[in-house]
Design an enzyme around this catalytic site. Sequence first.
Site, PDB file in Angstrom:
ATOM      1  N   THR A  58      -1.146  -6.567   6.300  1.00 55.37           N
ATOM      2  CA  THR A  58      -0.350  -6.887   7.259  1.00 55.37           C
ATOM      3  C   THR A  58       0.316  -5.413   7.585  1.00 55.37           C
ATOM      4  OG1 THR A  58       0.069  -9.019   7.098  1.00 55.37           O
ATOM      5  CG2 THR A  58       1.676  -7.870   8.668  1.00 55.37           C
ATOM      6  N   SER A  72       0.921  -0.994   0.074  1.00 54.21           N
ATOM      7  CA  SER A  72       0.037   0.103   0.061  1.00 54.21           C
ATOM      8  C   SER A  72       0.886   1.020   0.026  1.00 54.21           C
ATOM      9  CB  SER A  72      -0.898   0.075   1.435  1.00 54.21           C
ATOM     10  OG  SER A  72      -1.772  -1.098   1.126  1.00 54.21           O
ATOM     11  N   MET A 122       2.948   2.228   5.392  1.00 57.86           N
ATOM     12  CA  MET A 122       3.093   1.134   4.247  1.00 57.86           C
ATOM     13  C   MET A 122       2.856  -0.014   4.764  1.00 57.86           C
ATOM     14  SD  MET A 122       5.933   0.340   1.303  1.00 57.86           S
ATOM     15  CE  MET A 122       5.943   2.232   0.924  1.00 57.86           C
ATOM     16  N   CYS A 123       1.666  -0.812   4.200  1.00 54.96           N
ATOM     17  CA  CYS A 123       1.628  -2.206   4.774  1.00 54.96           C
ATOM     18  C   CYS A 123       1.527  -3.173   3.678  1.00 54.96           C
ATOM     19  CB  CYS A 123       0.081  -2.420   5.285  1.00 54.96           C
ATOM     20  SG  CYS A 123      -1.218  -2.347   4.395  1.00 54.96           S
ATOM     21  N   THR A 124       1.584  -4.428   3.886  1.00 60.22           N
ATOM     22  CA  THR A 124       1.777  -5.340   2.748  1.00 60.22           C
ATOM     23  C   THR A 124       0.422  -6.032   2.532  1.00 60.22           C
ATOM     24  OG1 THR A 124       4.100  -5.838   3.474  1.00 60.22           O
ATOM     25  CG2 THR A 124       3.243  -7.540   2.162  1.00 60.22           C
TER      26      THR A 124
END
Length: 185
Positions: free
Chosen positions: A77, A40, A59-61
């Site tokens: 996550t 993201s 930022m996330c995965t």
Amino acid sequence: MQATLLSILGLALLGALHAQDSIPIQADFQQDKLTGRWYSIGLASNSNWFKEKRHLMKMCTTIISATADGNLEVTSTYPKGDQCVTRNSLYTKMEQPGRFSYTSPRWGSKHDIRVVETNYEEYALVATQISKSTGPSTMVLLYSRTKELSPERLERFTQFSREQGLTDDEILILPQTGKAGGTRR
């Protein structure tokens, strides 16, 4: 007086429905190519939770996988304090390819999710219209296959978010997590 009020309410509803239908969906959407790992990179929203939590977001995965019945399992996550939190969501496919629905089990909100544009290998721009008891809101997400994305893609995300009625203070390029790589502007 009542007729005038009903006319105004009717026009407002019609305008809201038209605005929702004016959000484009990726032509020739190929769901299998959307699966895999994404980061993201950008998030834009006019919701209250976004305004309250904006300064904490990073930022996330996100891992997108197809289910046996053609829906999407979306696992994100993200950092929360000093730990990582994982959230699973099931996006139910709708009749039009590239359009999905989701109902939050926690809040009861209904989400109309559209893959606006993607080249599958670099980025995906996703728009969500959210309906809940406190009123409607809009969310736009920019996903990338890597933690970096070209200035042109970032500008497209910002431009599209503005087209959805979001203001500059409701648009965020998410800072990267971890010590390596630093934060983004």
